[in-house]
Motif scaffolding. Structure first.
Motif: not given
Ligand SMILES: Cc1cc2nc3c(=O)[nH]c(=O)nc-3n(C[C@H](O)[C@H](O)[C@H](O)COP(=O)(O)OP(=O)(O)OC[C@H]3O[C@@H](n4cnc5c(N)ncnc54)[C@H](O)[C@@H]3O)c2cc1C
Length: 439
Positions: A115, A119, A164
Protein backbone atom coordinates in the motif's frame (compact mmCIF):
# COMPACT_ATOMS: atom_id res chain seq x y z
CA UNK A 1 -26.35 36.41 -16.42
CA UNK A 2 -27.56 32.93 -17.36
CA UNK A 3 -23.96 31.84 -18.04
CA UNK A 4 -22.73 33.56 -14.85
CA UNK A 5 -25.24 31.68 -12.69
CA UNK A 6 -24.38 28.37 -14.30
CA UNK A 7 -20.69 29.18 -13.97
CA UNK A 8 -21.09 29.84 -10.23
CA UNK A 9 -23.12 26.66 -9.91
CA UNK A 10 -20.39 24.51 -11.51
CA UNK A 11 -17.65 26.18 -9.44
CA UNK A 12 -19.65 25.34 -6.29
CA UNK A 13 -20.06 21.76 -7.50
CA UNK A 14 -16.29 21.55 -8.04
CA UNK A 15 -15.48 22.90 -4.57
CA UNK A 16 -18.14 20.67 -3.02
CA UNK A 17 -16.70 17.58 -4.67
CA UNK A 18 -13.20 18.39 -3.42
CA UNK A 19 -14.23 19.34 0.11
CA UNK A 20 -16.98 16.77 0.72
CA UNK A 21 -14.74 13.67 0.98
CA UNK A 22 -12.48 15.57 3.44
CA UNK A 23 -15.48 16.45 5.62
CA UNK A 24 -16.68 12.86 5.53
CA UNK A 25 -13.25 11.82 6.74
CA UNK A 26 -13.69 13.91 9.90
CA UNK A 27 -17.27 12.80 10.42
CA UNK A 28 -18.01 10.27 13.17
CA UNK A 29 -15.35 8.00 14.64
CA UNK A 30 -11.79 9.16 13.95
CA UNK A 31 -8.52 7.31 14.41
CA UNK A 32 -7.46 9.47 17.37
CA UNK A 33 -4.19 10.58 18.88
CA UNK A 34 -2.22 11.50 15.77
CA UNK A 35 -2.30 15.27 16.17
CA UNK A 36 -2.89 18.30 13.97
CA UNK A 37 -0.05 17.80 11.43
CA UNK A 38 -0.94 14.20 10.87
CA UNK A 39 -4.59 15.10 10.23
CA UNK A 40 -3.60 17.99 7.97
CA UNK A 41 -1.44 15.67 5.91
CA UNK A 42 -4.36 13.25 5.58
CA UNK A 43 -6.75 16.04 4.55
CA UNK A 44 -4.32 17.12 1.83
CA UNK A 45 -3.98 13.54 0.64
CA UNK A 46 -7.75 13.05 0.46
CA UNK A 47 -8.31 16.45 -1.18
CA UNK A 48 -5.62 15.64 -3.77
CA UNK A 49 -7.26 12.31 -4.58
CA UNK A 50 -10.66 13.98 -5.03
CA UNK A 51 -9.03 16.63 -7.23
CA UNK A 52 -7.42 13.90 -9.31
CA UNK A 53 -10.78 12.15 -9.79
CA UNK A 54 -12.40 15.43 -10.84
CA UNK A 55 -9.63 16.14 -13.35
CA UNK A 56 -10.98 13.29 -15.45
CA UNK A 57 -14.40 14.98 -15.40
CA UNK A 58 -12.86 18.34 -16.29
CA UNK A 59 -11.38 17.01 -19.51
CA UNK A 60 -14.36 14.80 -20.39
CA UNK A 61 -15.92 17.75 -22.30
CA UNK A 62 -19.39 17.65 -20.77
CA UNK A 63 -21.15 20.27 -22.85
CA UNK A 64 -23.48 21.50 -20.12
CA UNK A 65 -20.66 22.02 -17.63
CA UNK A 66 -18.34 23.53 -20.25
CA UNK A 67 -20.86 25.98 -21.72
CA UNK A 68 -20.60 28.82 -19.16
CA UNK A 69 -16.78 28.91 -19.39
CA UNK A 70 -15.83 27.43 -22.74
CA UNK A 71 -13.90 24.18 -22.95
CA UNK A 72 -10.61 26.03 -23.52
CA UNK A 73 -10.98 27.78 -20.15
CA UNK A 74 -11.72 24.44 -18.51
CA UNK A 75 -8.54 22.96 -20.02
CA UNK A 76 -6.65 26.03 -18.80
CA UNK A 77 -8.15 25.55 -15.33
CA UNK A 78 -7.18 21.87 -15.47
CA UNK A 79 -3.59 22.91 -16.21
CA UNK A 80 -3.47 25.52 -13.43
CA UNK A 81 -5.30 23.50 -10.76
CA UNK A 82 -2.89 20.63 -11.44
CA UNK A 83 -0.15 22.77 -9.89
CA UNK A 84 -2.15 23.21 -6.67
CA UNK A 85 -2.90 19.49 -6.81
CA UNK A 86 0.83 18.73 -7.04
CA UNK A 87 1.47 20.94 -4.00
CA UNK A 88 -1.16 18.99 -2.03
CA UNK A 89 0.28 15.67 -3.18
CA UNK A 90 3.84 16.66 -2.23
CA UNK A 91 2.77 18.19 1.10
CA UNK A 92 1.02 14.97 2.13
CA UNK A 93 4.21 12.88 2.68
CA UNK A 94 6.44 15.87 3.48
CA UNK A 95 4.31 16.98 6.44
CA UNK A 96 4.24 13.41 7.72
CA UNK A 97 7.99 12.99 7.42
CA UNK A 98 8.78 16.32 9.08
CA UNK A 99 6.22 15.99 11.90
CA UNK A 100 6.71 12.24 12.49
CA UNK A 101 10.19 11.22 11.25
CA UNK A 102 9.41 7.68 12.36
CA UNK A 103 7.32 7.39 9.19
CA UNK A 104 10.58 7.06 7.27
CA UNK A 105 11.08 3.69 8.94
CA UNK A 106 7.98 2.41 7.12
CA UNK A 107 9.59 3.29 3.81
CA UNK A 108 12.62 1.06 4.33
CA UNK A 109 12.70 -1.68 1.66
CA UNK A 110 12.30 -4.55 4.13
CA UNK A 111 9.40 -2.89 5.97
CA UNK A 112 7.49 -1.26 3.14
CA UNK A 113 4.13 -2.84 2.31
CA UNK A 114 2.38 -2.80 -1.06
CA UNK A 115 0.00 0.00 0.00
CA UNK A 116 2.86 2.34 0.82
CA UNK A 117 4.64 1.25 -2.35
CA UNK A 118 1.48 2.09 -4.33
CA UNK A 119 1.50 5.57 -2.78
CA UNK A 120 5.15 6.14 -3.68
CA UNK A 121 4.72 4.93 -7.28
CA UNK A 122 1.59 7.09 -7.60
CA UNK A 123 3.53 10.13 -6.37
CA UNK A 124 6.43 9.47 -8.76
CA UNK A 125 3.98 9.01 -11.66
CA UNK A 126 2.24 12.29 -10.83
CA UNK A 127 5.57 14.15 -10.78
CA UNK A 128 6.45 12.61 -14.16
CA UNK A 129 3.03 13.58 -15.60
CA UNK A 130 3.43 17.16 -14.40
CA UNK A 131 6.95 17.59 -15.79
CA UNK A 132 6.07 16.05 -19.16
CA UNK A 133 2.94 18.23 -19.42
CA UNK A 134 4.35 21.56 -18.33
CA UNK A 135 7.43 21.24 -20.55
CA UNK A 136 6.07 19.01 -23.36
CA UNK A 137 7.15 21.36 -26.13
CA UNK A 138 10.58 22.00 -24.61
CA UNK A 139 11.17 18.22 -24.43
CA UNK A 140 10.00 17.91 -28.05
CA UNK A 141 7.30 15.35 -27.18
CA UNK A 142 4.78 14.95 -30.01
CA UNK A 143 1.25 15.91 -28.92
CA UNK A 144 -0.37 12.56 -29.81
CA UNK A 145 2.30 10.52 -27.98
CA UNK A 146 2.08 12.84 -24.98
CA UNK A 147 -1.70 12.46 -24.88
CA UNK A 148 -1.64 8.63 -24.91
CA UNK A 149 0.95 8.54 -22.13
CA UNK A 150 -0.84 11.29 -20.17
CA UNK A 151 -4.17 9.44 -20.17
CA UNK A 152 -2.62 6.07 -19.32
CA UNK A 153 -0.36 7.37 -16.54
CA UNK A 154 -3.07 9.59 -15.00
CA UNK A 155 -5.44 6.63 -14.72
CA UNK A 156 -2.63 4.50 -13.25
CA UNK A 157 -1.65 7.18 -10.72
CA UNK A 158 -5.26 7.52 -9.62
CA UNK A 159 -5.77 3.78 -9.18
CA UNK A 160 -2.51 3.50 -7.23
CA UNK A 161 -3.64 6.37 -4.99
CA UNK A 162 -6.87 4.48 -4.27
CA UNK A 163 -4.88 1.35 -3.40
CA UNK A 164 -2.72 3.47 -1.09
CA UNK A 165 -5.79 4.94 0.67
CA UNK A 166 -7.36 1.51 0.96
CA UNK A 167 -4.29 0.08 2.66
CA UNK A 168 -3.09 2.82 4.96
CA UNK A 169 -6.28 4.80 5.36
CA UNK A 170 -7.92 3.86 8.63
CA UNK A 171 -9.67 7.20 8.05
CA UNK A 172 -12.08 5.37 5.75
CA UNK A 173 -12.70 2.49 8.11
CA UNK A 174 -16.35 3.23 8.96
CA UNK A 175 -19.17 2.05 6.64
CA UNK A 176 -20.33 5.56 5.64
CA UNK A 177 -16.77 6.57 4.75
CA UNK A 178 -16.33 3.44 2.69
CA UNK A 179 -19.57 4.31 0.86
CA UNK A 180 -18.21 7.76 -0.09
CA UNK A 181 -14.95 6.32 -1.42
CA UNK A 182 -16.84 3.52 -3.13
CA UNK A 183 -19.04 6.13 -4.83
CA UNK A 184 -16.00 8.13 -5.99
CA UNK A 185 -14.48 4.98 -7.47
CA UNK A 186 -17.76 3.96 -9.13
CA UNK A 187 -18.21 7.42 -10.71
CA UNK A 188 -14.67 7.31 -12.00
CA UNK A 189 -15.14 3.90 -13.65
CA UNK A 190 -18.45 5.03 -15.16
CA UNK A 191 -16.73 8.13 -16.52
CA UNK A 192 -13.98 6.02 -18.07
CA UNK A 193 -16.63 3.84 -19.67
CA UNK A 194 -18.40 6.91 -21.02
CA UNK A 195 -15.27 8.55 -22.46
CA UNK A 196 -13.68 5.47 -23.97
CA UNK A 197 -16.77 3.53 -25.06
CA UNK A 198 -20.12 5.35 -25.03
CA UNK A 199 -18.89 8.60 -26.57
CA UNK A 200 -16.84 7.02 -29.41
CA UNK A 201 -19.80 4.77 -30.27
CA UNK A 202 -22.14 7.77 -30.44
CA UNK A 203 -19.64 9.62 -32.71
CA UNK A 204 -19.30 6.53 -34.90
CA UNK A 205 -23.06 6.48 -35.37
CA UNK A 206 -23.09 10.10 -36.56
CA UNK A 207 -20.47 10.26 -39.30
CA UNK A 208 -19.79 13.12 -41.70
CA UNK A 209 -18.25 12.97 -45.15
CA UNK A 210 -15.97 15.33 -46.99
CA UNK A 211 -17.65 17.17 -49.87
CA UNK A 212 -14.87 19.53 -50.87
CA UNK A 213 -11.29 20.59 -50.13
CA UNK A 214 -10.07 23.88 -51.53
CA UNK A 215 -6.83 25.81 -51.22
CA UNK A 216 -6.76 29.25 -49.57
CA UNK A 217 -4.17 32.01 -49.29
CA UNK A 218 -1.66 31.55 -46.46
CA UNK A 219 -0.93 27.77 -46.76
CA UNK A 220 -4.45 26.94 -45.61
CA UNK A 221 -7.14 24.59 -46.92
CA UNK A 222 -10.87 24.69 -46.41
CA UNK A 223 -12.46 21.33 -45.71
CA UNK A 224 -16.24 21.14 -46.18
CA UNK A 225 -18.10 18.24 -44.60
CA UNK A 226 -21.74 17.23 -44.42
CA UNK A 227 -23.59 14.90 -42.02
CA UNK A 228 -24.47 11.41 -43.26
CA UNK A 229 -27.81 10.01 -42.08
CA UNK A 230 -28.35 12.51 -39.25
CA UNK A 231 -29.12 16.24 -39.01
CA UNK A 232 -25.63 17.25 -37.77
CA UNK A 233 -24.65 19.46 -34.86
CA UNK A 234 -26.06 22.90 -34.07
CA UNK A 235 -23.32 25.42 -33.40
CA UNK A 236 -22.81 29.08 -32.61
CA UNK A 237 -20.52 31.04 -34.97
CA UNK A 238 -16.95 30.99 -33.62
CA UNK A 239 -17.21 27.61 -31.89
CA UNK A 240 -14.89 24.70 -32.56
CA UNK A 241 -15.04 20.90 -32.71
CA UNK A 242 -12.62 17.99 -32.42
CA UNK A 243 -12.18 16.38 -35.84
CA UNK A 244 -11.16 12.79 -36.41
CA UNK A 245 -10.06 11.91 -39.94
CA UNK A 246 -8.35 8.71 -41.15
CA UNK A 247 -9.03 6.89 -37.88
CA UNK A 248 -11.90 5.81 -35.66
CA UNK A 249 -13.26 7.84 -32.73
CA UNK A 250 -11.78 5.15 -30.43
CA UNK A 251 -8.26 6.08 -31.49
CA UNK A 252 -7.93 9.39 -29.57
CA UNK A 253 -6.40 10.91 -32.74
CA UNK A 254 -8.54 14.02 -32.86
CA UNK A 255 -7.63 17.65 -33.49
CA UNK A 256 -9.49 20.83 -32.52
CA UNK A 257 -10.55 23.17 -35.34
CA UNK A 258 -12.82 26.20 -35.38
CA UNK A 259 -15.78 26.10 -37.70
CA UNK A 260 -15.23 28.77 -40.35
CA UNK A 261 -18.59 28.42 -42.12
CA UNK A 262 -21.79 30.32 -41.35
CA UNK A 263 -23.95 29.21 -38.44
CA UNK A 264 -26.94 30.03 -40.64
CA UNK A 265 -26.01 27.08 -42.89
CA UNK A 266 -25.87 24.26 -40.39
CA UNK A 267 -26.18 21.43 -42.93
CA UNK A 268 -22.55 21.96 -43.95
CA UNK A 269 -19.53 22.51 -41.73
CA UNK A 270 -16.44 24.26 -43.10
CA UNK A 271 -13.00 24.28 -41.47
CA UNK A 272 -10.05 26.33 -42.63
CA UNK A 273 -6.86 24.62 -41.65
CA UNK A 274 -3.32 25.92 -41.90
CA UNK A 275 -0.48 23.52 -42.64
CA UNK A 276 1.60 23.10 -39.51
CA UNK A 277 2.47 19.49 -38.65
CA UNK A 278 1.78 15.84 -39.55
CA UNK A 279 -2.00 16.09 -39.44
CA UNK A 280 -2.63 19.49 -40.96
CA UNK A 281 -0.20 18.86 -43.84
CA UNK A 282 -2.36 15.93 -44.99
CA UNK A 283 -5.59 17.97 -45.24
CA UNK A 284 -4.95 18.91 -48.88
CA UNK A 285 -4.86 15.19 -49.78
CA UNK A 286 -8.25 14.35 -48.24
CA UNK A 287 -10.52 12.97 -50.93
CA UNK A 288 -14.26 13.52 -51.40
CA UNK A 289 -16.41 10.98 -49.53
CA UNK A 290 -13.79 10.51 -46.78
CA UNK A 291 -15.46 9.67 -43.43
CA UNK A 292 -14.93 12.23 -40.68
CA UNK A 293 -16.12 12.27 -37.04
CA UNK A 294 -17.08 15.44 -35.23
CA UNK A 295 -17.09 15.93 -31.46
CA UNK A 296 -18.63 19.27 -30.61
CA UNK A 297 -19.46 22.05 -30.77
CA UNK A 298 -17.46 23.58 -27.93
CA UNK A 299 -16.23 27.00 -26.91
CA UNK A 300 -17.54 30.31 -25.63
CA UNK A 301 -15.92 32.43 -28.35
CA UNK A 302 -19.08 33.54 -30.11
CA UNK A 303 -20.99 36.71 -30.96
CA UNK A 304 -24.17 34.81 -30.11
CA UNK A 305 -23.25 35.03 -26.43
CA UNK A 306 -22.96 38.83 -26.71
CA UNK A 307 -25.95 39.49 -28.90
CA UNK A 308 -26.91 42.84 -27.33
CA UNK A 309 -23.59 44.50 -28.25
CA UNK A 310 -23.96 47.64 -30.41
CA UNK A 311 -21.27 46.23 -32.72
CA UNK A 312 -18.29 43.91 -32.76
CA UNK A 313 -14.56 44.42 -33.11
CA UNK A 314 -12.66 41.43 -34.46
CA UNK A 315 -8.89 41.10 -34.21
CA UNK A 316 -7.35 38.27 -36.24
CA UNK A 317 -3.77 37.18 -36.76
CA UNK A 318 -2.98 34.59 -39.46
CA UNK A 319 -5.25 31.54 -39.31
CA UNK A 320 -7.01 33.13 -36.31
CA UNK A 321 -9.32 34.51 -39.00
CA UNK A 322 -11.09 31.09 -39.19
CA UNK A 323 -13.57 31.44 -36.27
CA UNK A 324 -13.93 35.16 -37.02
CA UNK A 325 -14.87 34.31 -40.60
CA UNK A 326 -17.66 32.11 -39.25
CA UNK A 327 -18.97 35.07 -37.25
CA UNK A 328 -18.69 37.50 -40.20
CA UNK A 329 -20.38 35.07 -42.60
CA UNK A 330 -23.15 34.51 -40.05
CA UNK A 331 -23.66 38.26 -39.56
CA UNK A 332 -23.85 38.64 -43.33
CA UNK A 333 -26.38 35.80 -43.70
CA UNK A 334 -28.44 37.41 -40.93
CA UNK A 335 -28.27 40.75 -42.78
CA UNK A 336 -26.93 42.37 -39.61
CA UNK A 337 -27.08 46.18 -39.72
CA UNK A 338 -24.68 47.05 -36.88
CA UNK A 339 -21.24 48.56 -37.54
CA UNK A 340 -18.33 46.16 -37.19
CA UNK A 341 -14.58 46.52 -37.38
CA UNK A 342 -11.97 43.90 -38.30
CA UNK A 343 -8.24 44.23 -37.67
CA UNK A 344 -6.47 41.52 -39.65
CA UNK A 345 -2.72 41.12 -39.14
CA UNK A 346 -0.52 39.05 -41.44
CA UNK A 347 2.75 39.00 -43.32
CA UNK A 348 1.44 40.47 -46.59
CA UNK A 349 -1.73 40.55 -48.68
CA UNK A 350 -0.88 37.30 -50.47
CA UNK A 351 -0.84 35.43 -47.15
CA UNK A 352 -4.15 36.79 -45.81
CA UNK A 353 -6.59 33.88 -45.87
CA UNK A 354 -10.06 34.88 -47.20
CA UNK A 355 -8.75 38.24 -48.49
CA UNK A 356 -11.12 38.35 -51.51
CA UNK A 357 -14.15 37.21 -49.54
CA UNK A 358 -13.47 39.79 -46.83
CA UNK A 359 -13.40 42.56 -49.43
CA UNK A 360 -16.69 41.17 -50.75
CA UNK A 361 -18.22 41.08 -47.24
CA UNK A 362 -17.70 44.84 -46.95
CA UNK A 363 -20.45 45.23 -49.55
CA UNK A 364 -22.90 43.11 -47.55
CA UNK A 365 -22.11 44.30 -44.02
CA UNK A 366 -21.35 47.62 -42.40
CA UNK A 367 -17.78 46.40 -41.97
CA UNK A 368 -14.54 48.35 -41.85
CA UNK A 369 -11.39 46.28 -42.35
CA UNK A 370 -7.92 47.36 -41.25
CA UNK A 371 -5.20 45.14 -42.70
CA UNK A 372 -1.97 45.34 -40.72
CA UNK A 373 0.93 43.95 -42.73
CA UNK A 374 4.27 42.96 -41.33
CA UNK A 375 6.09 42.76 -44.68
CA UNK A 376 3.97 44.75 -47.16
CA UNK A 377 4.83 45.57 -50.77
CA UNK A 378 6.57 48.90 -51.31
CA UNK A 379 3.39 50.57 -52.59
CA UNK A 380 1.26 49.52 -49.56
CA UNK A 381 -0.59 52.55 -48.14
CA UNK A 382 -2.24 50.85 -45.14
CA UNK A 383 -1.08 49.97 -41.62
CA UNK A 384 2.34 48.35 -41.29
CA UNK A 385 4.21 46.35 -38.65
CA UNK A 386 2.52 44.79 -35.61
CA UNK A 387 -0.73 45.76 -33.93
CA UNK A 388 -0.08 48.72 -31.63
CA UNK A 389 -2.16 51.02 -29.44
CA UNK A 390 -1.67 53.78 -32.06
CA UNK A 391 -3.26 51.58 -34.72
CA UNK A 392 -6.21 50.74 -32.46
CA UNK A 393 -6.59 54.39 -31.44
CA UNK A 394 -6.65 55.49 -35.07
CA UNK A 395 -9.51 53.17 -36.02
CA UNK A 396 -11.62 52.49 -32.93
CA UNK A 397 -14.72 54.61 -32.59
CA UNK A 398 -15.77 56.77 -29.62
CA UNK A 399 -18.01 54.02 -28.25
CA UNK A 400 -15.09 51.55 -28.05
CA UNK A 401 -15.84 50.83 -24.38
CA UNK A 402 -19.31 49.51 -25.22
CA UNK A 403 -18.26 47.10 -27.96
CA UNK A 404 -17.43 43.41 -27.65
CA UNK A 405 -14.00 42.28 -28.92
CA UNK A 406 -13.12 38.89 -30.41
CA UNK A 407 -9.41 38.16 -30.66
CA UNK A 408 -7.84 35.11 -32.28
CA UNK A 409 -4.32 34.50 -33.54
CA UNK A 410 -0.85 33.56 -32.28
CA UNK A 411 -0.77 33.41 -28.47
CA UNK A 412 1.72 36.32 -28.02
CA UNK A 413 -0.46 38.48 -30.29
CA UNK A 414 -3.57 37.70 -28.24
CA UNK A 415 -1.86 38.65 -24.97
CA UNK A 416 -0.48 41.85 -26.49
CA UNK A 417 -3.84 42.91 -27.96
CA UNK A 418 -5.63 42.19 -24.68
CA UNK A 419 -3.14 44.40 -22.84
CA UNK A 420 -3.41 47.22 -25.37
CA UNK A 421 -7.21 47.20 -25.43
CA UNK A 422 -7.44 47.08 -21.66
CA UNK A 423 -5.02 50.01 -21.44
CA UNK A 424 -7.26 51.88 -23.89
CA UNK A 425 -10.08 51.48 -21.38
CA UNK A 426 -11.95 48.47 -22.79
CA UNK A 427 -13.33 46.51 -19.81
CA UNK A 428 -11.80 43.04 -19.47
CA UNK A 429 -15.19 41.34 -19.68
CA UNK A 430 -15.62 42.78 -23.19
CA UNK A 431 -12.51 40.93 -24.41
CA UNK A 432 -13.04 37.40 -25.75
CA UNK A 433 -10.08 35.38 -26.97
CA UNK A 434 -9.62 31.99 -28.57
CA UNK A 435 -6.26 30.31 -28.01
CA UNK A 436 -5.30 27.72 -30.64
CA UNK A 437 -2.96 26.20 -28.08
CA UNK A 438 -4.24 24.14 -25.13
CA UNK A 439 -1.08 22.30 -24.11
C1 LIG B 1 -9.79 25.68 -29.92
C2 LIG B 1 -8.84 25.49 -31.10
C3 LIG B 1 -9.27 25.84 -32.37
C4 LIG B 1 -8.39 25.69 -33.45
N1 LIG B 1 -8.82 26.07 -34.69
C5 LIG B 1 -7.97 25.98 -35.73
C6 LIG B 1 -8.38 26.39 -37.04
O1 LIG B 1 -9.52 26.82 -37.27
N2 LIG B 1 -7.48 26.29 -38.06
C7 LIG B 1 -6.21 25.81 -37.85
O2 LIG B 1 -5.44 25.74 -38.81
N3 LIG B 1 -5.80 25.42 -36.62
C8 LIG B 1 -6.64 25.48 -35.56
N4 LIG B 1 -6.23 25.06 -34.33
C9 LIG B 1 -4.87 24.52 -34.17
C10 LIG B 1 -4.84 23.06 -34.62
O3 LIG B 1 -5.61 22.26 -33.74
C11 LIG B 1 -3.41 22.55 -34.60
O4 LIG B 1 -2.66 23.34 -35.47
C12 LIG B 1 -3.34 21.13 -35.10
O5 LIG B 1 -3.99 20.26 -34.20
C13 LIG B 1 -1.88 20.75 -35.26
O6 LIG B 1 -1.77 19.38 -35.56
P1 LIG B 1 -0.56 18.82 -36.43
O7 LIG B 1 -0.42 17.36 -36.17
O8 LIG B 1 -0.69 19.23 -37.84
O9 LIG B 1 0.70 19.61 -35.87
P2 LIG B 1 1.73 19.24 -34.73
O10 LIG B 1 3.05 19.74 -35.16
O11 LIG B 1 1.59 17.81 -34.33
O12 LIG B 1 1.20 20.12 -33.53
C14 LIG B 1 1.48 21.48 -33.40
C15 LIG B 1 0.86 21.95 -32.10
O13 LIG B 1 -0.57 21.89 -32.21
C16 LIG B 1 -1.14 21.43 -30.99
N5 LIG B 1 -1.83 20.15 -31.23
C17 LIG B 1 -1.42 19.14 -32.02
N6 LIG B 1 -2.31 18.14 -32.01
C18 LIG B 1 -3.29 18.54 -31.17
C19 LIG B 1 -4.49 17.93 -30.73
N7 LIG B 1 -4.83 16.72 -31.14
N8 LIG B 1 -5.26 18.61 -29.85
C20 LIG B 1 -4.90 19.82 -29.40
N9 LIG B 1 -3.78 20.46 -29.79
C21 LIG B 1 -2.98 19.81 -30.67
C22 LIG B 1 -0.02 21.23 -30.02
O14 LIG B 1 0.15 22.40 -29.25
C23 LIG B 1 1.18 21.03 -30.91
O15 LIG B 1 2.36 21.40 -30.28
C24 LIG B 1 -7.08 25.17 -33.24
C25 LIG B 1 -6.68 24.80 -31.96
C26 LIG B 1 -7.54 24.95 -30.90
C27 LIG B 1 -7.08 24.54 -29.53
Amino acid sequence: MRYLNWGLFWISVYLGLVIFPCLVMFYGKMPGGNGFWWDLSMVLGFAATSMMAIMFFLTARFKRAALPFGVDIIYYFHKQIAILFLLFVLSHPLILIVSEPVVLEMLKPRLINRYMAAGIVSLATIIFIMISSLWRKQFGIHYDNWRYVHVFLSASAFLLALVHIEGVGNYIATPEKRIVWGAIMACWFLLLLYIRLVKPISLLRKPYEVVNVSGERGSAYTLDITPVGHPGIRFMPGQFVWLTIWSSPFSMREHPFSISSSAEQQSKLGFTIKELGDFTRRIKDVSGGQRVYVDGPYGAFSIDRQDDSPGFVFVAGGIGIAPIMSMLRTLSDRKDKRRHLLFFAGANLNRLTFYEELIDLKKKLSLKIVFVLEMPDLNWQGEKGFLTSEIFNRHLSENKHDLEYFICGPVPMIHLVEKILHRLGVPLHHLHSELFDFV
